[in-house]
Design a protein around this motif. Structure first.
Motif, PDB file in Angstrom:
ATOM      1  N   ALA A 172      20.893  -7.027  12.947  1.00 12.26           N
ATOM      2  CA  ALA A 172      19.830  -8.108  13.541  1.00 12.26           C
ATOM      3  C   ALA A 172      19.642  -7.394  15.080  1.00 12.26           C
ATOM      4  CB  ALA A 172      20.046  -9.362  13.643  1.00 12.26           C
ATOM      5  N   MET A 173      18.383  -7.436  15.361  1.00 12.87           N
ATOM      6  CA  MET A 173      18.085  -6.692  16.666  1.00 12.87           C
ATOM      7  C   MET A 173      16.740  -7.591  17.159  1.00 12.87           C
ATOM      8  SD  MET A 173      16.445  -3.132  15.193  1.00 12.87           S
ATOM      9  CE  MET A 173      17.549  -3.094  13.794  1.00 12.87           C
ATOM     10  N   ASP A 196      20.304  -1.136  20.523  1.00 13.39           N
ATOM     11  CA  ASP A 196      20.420  -0.717  21.890  1.00 13.39           C
ATOM     12  C   ASP A 196      18.881  -0.319  22.237  1.00 13.39           C
ATOM     13  OD1 ASP A 196      22.828  -1.063  22.084  1.00 13.39           O
ATOM     14  OD2 ASP A 196      23.631   0.874  22.122  1.00 13.39           O
ATOM     15  N   LEU A 197      18.267   0.486  21.401  1.00 13.20           N
ATOM     16  CA  LEU A 197      16.673   0.890  21.749  1.00 13.20           C
ATOM     17  C   LEU A 197      15.787  -0.421  21.787  1.00 13.20           C
ATOM     18  CD1 LEU A 197      16.315   4.227  19.659  1.00 13.20           C
ATOM     19  CD2 LEU A 197      16.081   3.696  22.058  1.00 13.20           C
ATOM     20  N   ALA A 198      16.195  -1.270  20.718  1.00 12.89           N
ATOM     21  CA  ALA A 198      15.263  -2.478  20.778  1.00 12.89           C
ATOM     22  C   ALA A 198      15.293  -3.257  22.112  1.00 12.89           C
ATOM     23  CB  ALA A 198      15.369  -3.443  19.594  1.00 12.89           C
ATOM     24  N   MET A 199      16.624  -3.306  22.639  1.00 10.31           N
ATOM     25  CA  MET A 199      16.789  -4.045  23.697  1.00 10.31           C
ATOM     26  C   MET A 199      16.171  -3.157  25.019  1.00 10.31           C
ATOM     27  SD  MET A 199      18.635  -6.788  24.125  1.00 10.31           S
ATOM     28  CE  MET A 199      19.972  -7.518  23.426  1.00 10.31           C
ATOM     29  N   TYR A 200      15.978  -2.024  25.033  1.00 15.14           N
ATOM     30  CA  TYR A 200      15.265  -1.234  26.067  1.00 15.14           C
ATOM     31  C   TYR A 200      13.985  -1.511  25.971  1.00 15.14           C
ATOM     32  CZ  TYR A 200      13.081   2.944  27.926  1.00 15.14           C
ATOM     33  OH  TYR A 200      12.066   3.510  28.376  1.00 15.14           O
ATOM     34  N   VAL A 225       9.648  20.720  19.028  1.00 12.02           N
ATOM     35  CA  VAL A 225      10.746  20.667  20.202  1.00 12.02           C
ATOM     36  C   VAL A 225      10.584  19.694  20.873  1.00 12.02           C
ATOM     37  CG1 VAL A 225      11.702  22.082  22.032  1.00 12.02           C
ATOM     38  CG2 VAL A 225      10.411  23.412  20.405  1.00 12.02           C
ATOM     39  N   TRP A 226       9.645  18.985  21.184  1.00  8.06           N
ATOM     40  CA  TRP A 226       9.426  17.865  22.351  1.00  8.06           C
ATOM     41  C   TRP A 226       9.216  16.618  21.478  1.00  8.06           C
ATOM     42  CZ3 TRP A 226      11.341  18.120  27.231  1.00  8.06           C
ATOM     43  CH2 TRP A 226      10.885  17.074  28.088  1.00  8.06           C
ATOM     44  N   VAL A 227       9.625  15.735  20.905  1.00 13.20           N
ATOM     45  CA  VAL A 227       9.155  14.644  20.156  1.00 13.20           C
ATOM     46  C   VAL A 227       9.570  13.580  21.060  1.00 13.20           C
ATOM     47  CG1 VAL A 227       9.082  13.480  18.075  1.00 13.20           C
ATOM     48  CG2 VAL A 227       9.437  15.837  18.024  1.00 13.20           C
ATOM     49  N   PRO A 228       8.596  12.912  21.664  1.00 12.76           N
ATOM     50  CA  PRO A 228       8.746  11.798  22.485  1.00 12.76           C
ATOM     51  C   PRO A 228       9.720  10.811  21.732  1.00 12.76           C
ATOM     52  CG  PRO A 228       6.633  12.431  22.667  1.00 12.76           C
ATOM     53  CD  PRO A 228       7.170  13.105  21.725  1.00 12.76           C
ATOM     54  N   LEU A 229      10.490   9.873  22.717  1.00 12.98           N
ATOM     55  CA  LEU A 229      11.250   8.957  22.163  1.00 12.98           C
ATOM     56  C   LEU A 229      10.366   7.943  21.203  1.00 12.98           C
ATOM     57  CD1 LEU A 229      14.052   7.429  21.796  1.00 12.98           C
ATOM     58  CD2 LEU A 229      13.288   6.046  23.902  1.00 12.98           C
ATOM     59  N   TYR A 230       9.524   7.401  21.456  1.00 13.58           N
ATOM     60  CA  TYR A 230       8.655   6.542  20.531  1.00 13.58           C
ATOM     61  C   TYR A 230       8.249   7.094  19.356  1.00 13.58           C
ATOM     62  CZ  TYR A 230       6.101   2.389  19.126  1.00 13.58           C
ATOM     63  OH  TYR A 230       5.763   1.439  18.478  1.00 13.58           O
ATOM     64  N   PRO A 246      17.392  10.326  12.665  1.00 19.86           N
ATOM     65  CA  PRO A 246      18.390   9.160  12.931  1.00 19.86           C
ATOM     66  C   PRO A 246      18.513   8.643  14.377  1.00 19.86           C
ATOM     67  CG  PRO A 246      19.555  11.155  11.980  1.00 19.86           C
ATOM     68  CD  PRO A 246      18.244  11.426  12.401  1.00 19.86           C
ATOM     69  N   TYR A 247      18.438   7.368  14.412  1.00 21.76           N
ATOM     70  CA  TYR A 247      18.225   6.656  15.715  1.00 21.76           C
ATOM     71  C   TYR A 247      19.146   7.192  16.688  1.00 21.76           C
ATOM     72  CZ  TYR A 247      15.475   2.942  13.182  1.00 21.76           C
ATOM     73  OH  TYR A 247      14.842   2.399  12.416  1.00 21.76           O
ATOM     74  N   SER A 248      20.286   7.549  16.439  1.00 21.37           N
ATOM     75  CA  SER A 248      21.418   7.903  17.515  1.00 21.37           C
ATOM     76  C   SER A 248      20.803   9.300  18.054  1.00 21.37           C
ATOM     77  CB  SER A 248      22.637   8.167  16.972  1.00 21.37           C
ATOM     78  OG  SER A 248      22.882   8.838  15.909  1.00 21.37           O
TER      79      SER A 248
END
Ligand SMILES: Cc1cc2nc3c(=O)[nH]c(=O)nc-3n(C[C@H](O)[C@H](O)[C@H](O)COP(=O)(O)OP(=O)(O)OC[C@H]3O[C@@H](n4cnc5c(N)ncnc54)[C@H](O)[C@@H]3O)c2cc1C
Length: 464
Positions: free
Chosen positions: A322-323, A372-376, A407-412, A421-423
């Motif tokens: 759960a997040m 962790d990303l959801a918290m961020y 090459v450059w895929v932004p985080l979102y 993969p999320y990691s």
């Protein structure tokens, strides 16, 4: 996918190659009904146990978040059971964030100006109904509503349910029990009692409650193709569009701020101060009614490891991870669990024990990463979106993505519009940050060097 039932060679301990299993799925929410459908398509005998009554016939469905943002991972999982188009047909695309500042000014920040990817707002009840209805085509799914799991023997796959309305005990057993019973999972509670299962949970200090911006004269009151955000540092409000042209509004604030609002007057003062542009849209009367209808709900983030117990038990979706809801990924990640699990079920040489073991091994880092990303993103949504630095970074990311899309895929984008993969999304962002900070440092050093050499150059010229 054929509906033919393969021959069983299972020995009950999951130690031989597999045939059709008797699988009990606990929880007929979004992940449970998808898992049931996916396993039934592979010929397994599926029993879906759900605590509540059948939502398709229930008069009043209580629960969290009326609508949800569906993105790539959820879409992929739905495509795998042939339901993506049916769901998207009624979903509302959201092309970006529309930010509402405290003066009522609106700014659009598109999610993906380069390739026009978007999120889709879907109704939770509708999505659940589509999944349950699709399951009706499979005679090998049996649904047991109003069955609440209260005990499971993880070694034997034996379960006990309390059946409504009398809470009579019903016993059942299965070769494999899959807990899709949400953030406060009974299955997980049983698993964490066993040695070797690590578990942590974190309640955030913020709660949420839902309000509504109704349709006016049969039309949306705000542009519908956006996720609306009112960022206010320590708290925020968001709104997602619904099919009936209303918006579901989620107000997130620290409980201590909720506690300061006890009367109609305090509520209206608060809203006129922080969300003045939303007041006429919601309507004062409705605001007061909806705000005081229910207490704010808690939000919890859960991490655990492993997700399985021997060859008999597994947890998926919120039960496993759960997040907080601020990346709009809880459901998407839960649906992606099903994609992963089915890819393992499709490897004929794996035993059930191996499938479960590999599921945990392949999934836990990414599940922890998205928690962790959801918290961020909670910080990003309520605070960072307002900052110039955030918008500059967004602009730079967009330009680099436009020039170097592979090459450059932004985080979102990597989280919401790919199946990376999320990691890896986090690792990706880390090297991007490092590169940008190196470029920034080098540019600063170069500028200083140019400045110094120009100064001494001028000095030299004038001296000589
Ligand atoms: C405010 C809010 C907004 C959100 N927005 C988004 C979003 O935009 N995008 C997104 O991807 N995710 C979002 N999420 C997360 C998303 O709602 C969850 O990740 C998703 O619902 C998880 O699905 P699930 O099937 O694992 O669990 P649930 O949806 O919780 O379903 C669990 C089911 O199990 C049943 N159950 C529980 N206990 C038992 C028991 N003992 N016996 C039998 N049945 C039981 C419940 O009745 C329920 O039907 C949001 C969450 C919240 C709170």
């Amino acid at each position: 996918m054929s509906n033919a039932i393969p021959q069983s060679t299972e020995n009950g301990n999951g130690l031989q190659s597999r045939g059709p299993l008797k699988v009990a799925i606990i929880g007929g929410g979004l992940v449970g009904s998808l898992a049931a459908l996916s396993l039934a398509r592979r010929g397994h005998e599926v029993h879906l146990y759900e605590y509540r009554e059948d939502i398709r016939t229930a008069e009043l469905v209580q629960g969290r978040s009326i609508n949800l943002a569906l993105s790539q991972r959820g879409r992929k999982a739905l495509a795998e059971v042939g339901l993506e188009q049916e769901v998207l047909a009624t979903a509302i695309p959201m092309r970006g964030r529309m930010l509402h500042d405290i003066k009522g000014n609106r700014t659009v920040v598109l999610y993906d100006p380069c390739t026009n990817q978007c999120l889709y707002s879907v109704g939770r009840k509708y999505l659940n109904e589509v999944l349950l209805n699709a399951g009706e085509k499979f005679p090998n799914i049996q649904r047991h509503f109003e069955h609440k799991l209260h005990y499971v023997n993880l070694t034997q796959g034996r379960m006990e349910f309390k059946r409504a309305p009398n809470k009579e005990i019903v016993e059942a057993n299965a070769d494999l029990v899959i807990g899709c019973d949400g953030a406060f999972s009974t299955m997980r509670q049983q698993m964490v009692k066993t040695p070797g299962v690590n578990y942590s949970q974190e309640y955030i200090e913020h709660g949420y409650l839902e309000l509504c911006i109704p349709a006016k004269n049969g039309e949306f009151q705000m542009p519908e193709n956006y996720l609306h955000i009112w960022p206010r540092d320590a708290f925020m409000m968001i709104a997602l569009p619904n099919q009936d042209k209303s918006f579901t509004v989620t107000l997130s604030m620290p409980f201590k701020v909720f506690d300061t609002i006890r009367t109609t007057e305090e509520l209206l003062n608060f809203f006129h101060k922080y969300y003045a542009d939303a007041v006429p849209l919601i309507g004062e009367e409705r605001l007061v009614k909806d705000f005081f209808k229910m207490p704010p709900q808690h939000l919890v983030s859960v991490k655990c490891h492993p997700y399985h117990y021997g060859a008999k038990a597994l947890i998926l979706g919120d039960a496993a991870h759960a997040m907080v809801p601020y990346y709009g990924q809880g459901l998407n990640a839960g649906m992606e669990d099903c994609t992963f699990l089915m890819s393992l079920f499709d490897q004929p040489n794996l035993t059930t024990a191996e499938i479960l073991e590999q599921f945990t091994e392949l999934r836990w880092r990414d599940a922890h990463a998205i928690c962790d990303l959801a918290m961020y993103n909670y910080v990003e949504m309520r605070d960072l979106t307002k900052r110039i630095s955030f918008r500059c970074r967004k602009w730079l990311d967009t330009q680099l993505f436009r020039w170097y899309p592979s090459v450059w895929v932004p985080l979102y984008n990597s989280v919401s519009f790919t199946s990376m993969p999320y990691s890896k999304c986090i690792a990706n962002r880390k090297w991007q940050d490092k590169l940008l900070s190196n470029v920034f440092i080098s540019a600063t050093v170069a500028l200083v060097a140019i400045g110094v050499s120009t100064y001494f150059g001028v000095f030299k010229i004038s001296y000589f």
